[in-house]
Scaffold this active site. Sequence first.
Site, PDB file in Angstrom:
ATOM      1  N   HIS A 304       0.848  -1.191   0.000  1.00  8.67           N
ATOM      2  CA  HIS A 304       0.000   0.000   0.000  1.00  8.67           C
ATOM      3  C   HIS A 304       0.882   1.239   0.000  1.00  8.67           C
ATOM      4  CE1 HIS A 304      -3.141   2.854   1.093  1.00  8.67           C
ATOM      5  NE2 HIS A 304      -3.959   1.951   0.595  1.00  8.67           N
ATOM      6  N   ASP A 361      -7.979  -5.614   0.148  1.00 11.35           N
ATOM      7  CA  ASP A 361      -8.468  -6.468  -0.938  1.00 11.35           C
ATOM      8  C   ASP A 361      -8.054  -7.922  -0.796  1.00 11.35           C
ATOM      9  OD1 ASP A 361      -9.813  -4.453  -2.319  1.00 11.35           O
ATOM     10  OD2 ASP A 361      -7.914  -3.687  -3.053  1.00 11.35           O
TER      11      ASP A 361
HETATM   12  N1  CMC Z   1       4.125  -7.712  -4.694  1.00 12.55           N
HETATM   13  C1  CMC Z   1       5.468  -7.679  -4.861  1.00 12.55           C
HETATM   14  N2  CMC Z   1       6.216  -6.574  -4.732  1.00 12.55           N
HETATM   15  C2  CMC Z   1       5.580  -5.425  -4.407  1.00 12.55           C
HETATM   16  C3  CMC Z   1       4.199  -5.388  -4.202  1.00 12.55           C
HETATM   17  C4  CMC Z   1       3.459  -6.578  -4.367  1.00 12.55           C
HETATM   18  N3  CMC Z   1       2.143  -6.596  -4.201  1.00 12.55           N
HETATM   19  N4  CMC Z   1       3.830  -4.116  -3.911  1.00 12.55           N
HETATM   20  C5  CMC Z   1       4.955  -3.387  -3.910  1.00 12.55           C
HETATM   21  N5  CMC Z   1       6.020  -4.175  -4.200  1.00 12.55           N
HETATM   22  C6  CMC Z   1       7.426  -3.752  -4.270  1.00 12.55           C
HETATM   23  C7  CMC Z   1       7.686  -2.961  -5.540  1.00 12.55           C
HETATM   24  O1  CMC Z   1       8.121  -3.811  -6.596  1.00 12.55           O
HETATM   25  C8  CMC Z   1       8.754  -2.000  -5.079  1.00 12.55           C
HETATM   26  O2  CMC Z   1       9.996  -2.697  -5.077  1.00 12.55           O
HETATM   27  P1  CMC Z   1      11.377  -1.901  -5.397  1.00 12.55           P
HETATM   28  O3  CMC Z   1      11.506  -0.870  -4.317  1.00 12.55           O
HETATM   29  O4  CMC Z   1      12.402  -2.961  -5.351  1.00 12.55           O
HETATM   30  O5  CMC Z   1      11.196  -1.299  -6.745  1.00 12.55           O
HETATM   31  C9  CMC Z   1       8.395  -1.704  -3.621  1.00 12.55           C
HETATM   32  O6  CMC Z   1       7.644  -2.845  -3.189  1.00 12.55           O
HETATM   33  C10 CMC Z   1       7.539  -0.442  -3.451  1.00 12.55           C
HETATM   34  O7  CMC Z   1       6.400  -0.576  -4.282  1.00 12.55           O
HETATM   35  P2  CMC Z   1       5.796   0.604  -5.157  1.00 12.55           P
HETATM   36  O8  CMC Z   1       5.134   0.031  -6.354  1.00 12.55           O
HETATM   37  O9  CMC Z   1       6.834   1.642  -5.384  1.00 12.55           O
HETATM   38  O10 CMC Z   1       4.727   1.155  -4.147  1.00 12.55           O
HETATM   39  P3  CMC Z   1       3.527   2.110  -4.511  1.00 12.55           P
HETATM   40  O11 CMC Z   1       3.193   2.837  -3.279  1.00 12.55           O
HETATM   41  O12 CMC Z   1       3.837   2.913  -5.712  1.00 12.55           O
HETATM   42  O13 CMC Z   1       2.339   1.080  -4.911  1.00 12.55           O
HETATM   43  C11 CMC Z   1       0.569  -0.493  -4.702  1.00 12.55           C
HETATM   44  C12 CMC Z   1       1.369   0.637  -4.037  1.00 12.55           C
HETATM   45  C13 CMC Z   1      -0.668  -0.783  -3.869  1.00 12.55           C
HETATM   46  C14 CMC Z   1       0.122  -0.052  -6.105  1.00 12.55           C
HETATM   47  C15 CMC Z   1       1.467  -1.762  -4.794  1.00 12.55           C
HETATM   48  O14 CMC Z   1       1.844  -2.181  -3.518  1.00 12.55           O
HETATM   49  C16 CMC Z   1       0.809  -2.901  -5.548  1.00 12.55           C
HETATM   50  O15 CMC Z   1       0.894  -2.952  -6.780  1.00 12.55           O
HETATM   51  N6  CMC Z   1       0.086  -3.849  -4.833  1.00 12.55           N
HETATM   52  C17 CMC Z   1      -0.679  -4.890  -5.495  1.00 12.55           C
HETATM   53  C18 CMC Z   1      -2.019  -4.330  -5.941  1.00 12.55           C
HETATM   54  C19 CMC Z   1      -2.974  -4.131  -4.788  1.00 12.55           C
HETATM   55  O16 CMC Z   1      -3.135  -4.981  -3.941  1.00 12.55           O
HETATM   56  N7  CMC Z   1      -3.660  -2.984  -4.792  1.00 12.55           N
HETATM   57  C20 CMC Z   1      -4.673  -2.653  -3.780  1.00 12.55           C
HETATM   58  C21 CMC Z   1      -4.260  -1.528  -2.900  1.00 12.55           C
HETATM   59  S1  CMC Z   1      -5.390  -1.349  -1.487  1.00 12.55           S
HETATM   60  C22 CMC Z   1      -6.888  -0.875  -2.186  1.00 12.55           C
HETATM   61  C23 CMC Z   1      -6.888   0.549  -2.534  1.00 12.55           C
HETATM   62  O17 CMC Z   1      -7.162   1.369  -1.644  1.00 12.55           O
HETATM   63  O18 CMC Z   1      -6.613   0.874  -3.693  1.00 12.55           O
END
Ligand code: CMC
Length: 427
Positions: A304, A361
Amino acid sequence: MTEYATLTLEGKTYQLPVITGTEGEKAIDISKLRQDTGYITMDIGFANTGSCKSDITFMDGEKGVLRYRGIPIEQLAEHSSFREVTYLLINGDLPTKKQLNRFSVLLNDQSLVHEDMQLFFQHYPRLSHPMGILSSMVTALKGFYPYLEDLEEEVNITVTRLISKIRTLAAMSYKISLGHKVVYPRPDLTYCENFLNMMFDSPVRPYKIEREVVKALSIFLILHADHEQNCSTSAVRVVGSGRVNLYAAISAGIAALWGRLHGGANQAVIEMLEGILKEGLTVEKVVEKAKDKNDPFRLMGFGHRVYKTYDPRAKIMKAMCDRLLAKLHIDDPLLDIANELEEIALSDDYFIEKNLYPNIDFYSGIVLRAIGIPTNMFTVMFAIGRLPGWISQWRESVDDPEWRISRPRQIYIGPTERNYLPVEERR
Ligand code: CMC
């Protein structure tokens, strides 16, 4: 006394005002930065950018805190109803008994949708995703109710109309997708009971409304009701800032929510768990895949932007999921996989170092499956839940004396000036 941050640029010093929220969070006000210095700030994905001041929802991602209008989400999930939380978010305070009754009457009065809307559903391409349909239908509502929205009374009716009708539209769309007769809302049922009845009642199998299912649905909707400046809420505020009507702003929110990184994650989680079951993958293999930088796969329902600890909503959802399945005597193999996946991920260095925890989720799809909601409607359920949040945030932005149209800047990295070439001279 105003506090300032000092910025030194090209040998000159600038004083930037510091803004402090009621919970002690701090921001540096850079709204005059370009005017004074010629510089802008760069913050891809707005991870460090405050877009507004808001008194609706407070989140502390480090401590796993979520409060609507100051009230902890745990208390609301345990004691409140979705109807009451909707009132709280939109009006700022919990309703008195009289106000709640009046709100219920209004919701009932507004629950029918124009019969012509059924024609839209019937002619919508069969393979359309319910989120695309819902987004279009909400915009279409404006055509049926093209009244002014700037009088207080009109705003109240428009808001109640949307909250009541979105539920009818969602259930109607499901029934029509099955080729079944639409079930109409009933004034003797509560908000959640009515939705379940419109979804599942049929002449061949009358729907029995179960208390546990109604409670589970109510908690599901409460947990989704607002989440401050997330992707879809920001979409509502940005689109609304151009002064479009409420229906158009909400339709934009629905479209934004559809994405699998946002609200679409609840559908993606179930598809992921089903895939694991079907392909007979081990949970260890899935975790390895999620960690592999060369593989675009991510563990859906994990991570998140704000929460760097367990999402408080996920905690409540997981407990509710266990309770509901036990009460309904459902043994869902997907829950076993989810539990195993969570256990392995939470003890893995990759997830620990990056503070990746289950989000709302991760377990919500299993709850929705138990209620009987089809997978492709999961994100529609999120949208019904998030609607009061979108509306209250839209309303706050419209009334904000500091409001300005949303218009970020950029740093241009394309070609510098060059001349137009006639087609014969191009190679
Ligand atoms: N599985 C594997 N690696 C992950 C995941 C995951 N679900 N989420 C983040 N990471 C890694 C990502 O690859 C990155 O690694 P590095 O620093 O080596 O590049 C690090 O963790 C930080 O992630 P980010 O993508 O920079 O984080 P963000 O804040 O931009 O994205 C997110 C947040 C929710 C989009 C992401 O965690 C994700 O894609 N999760 C899966 C989708 C999901 O479950 N979404 C629902 C969110 S809750 C409902 C809502 O309110 O929307």
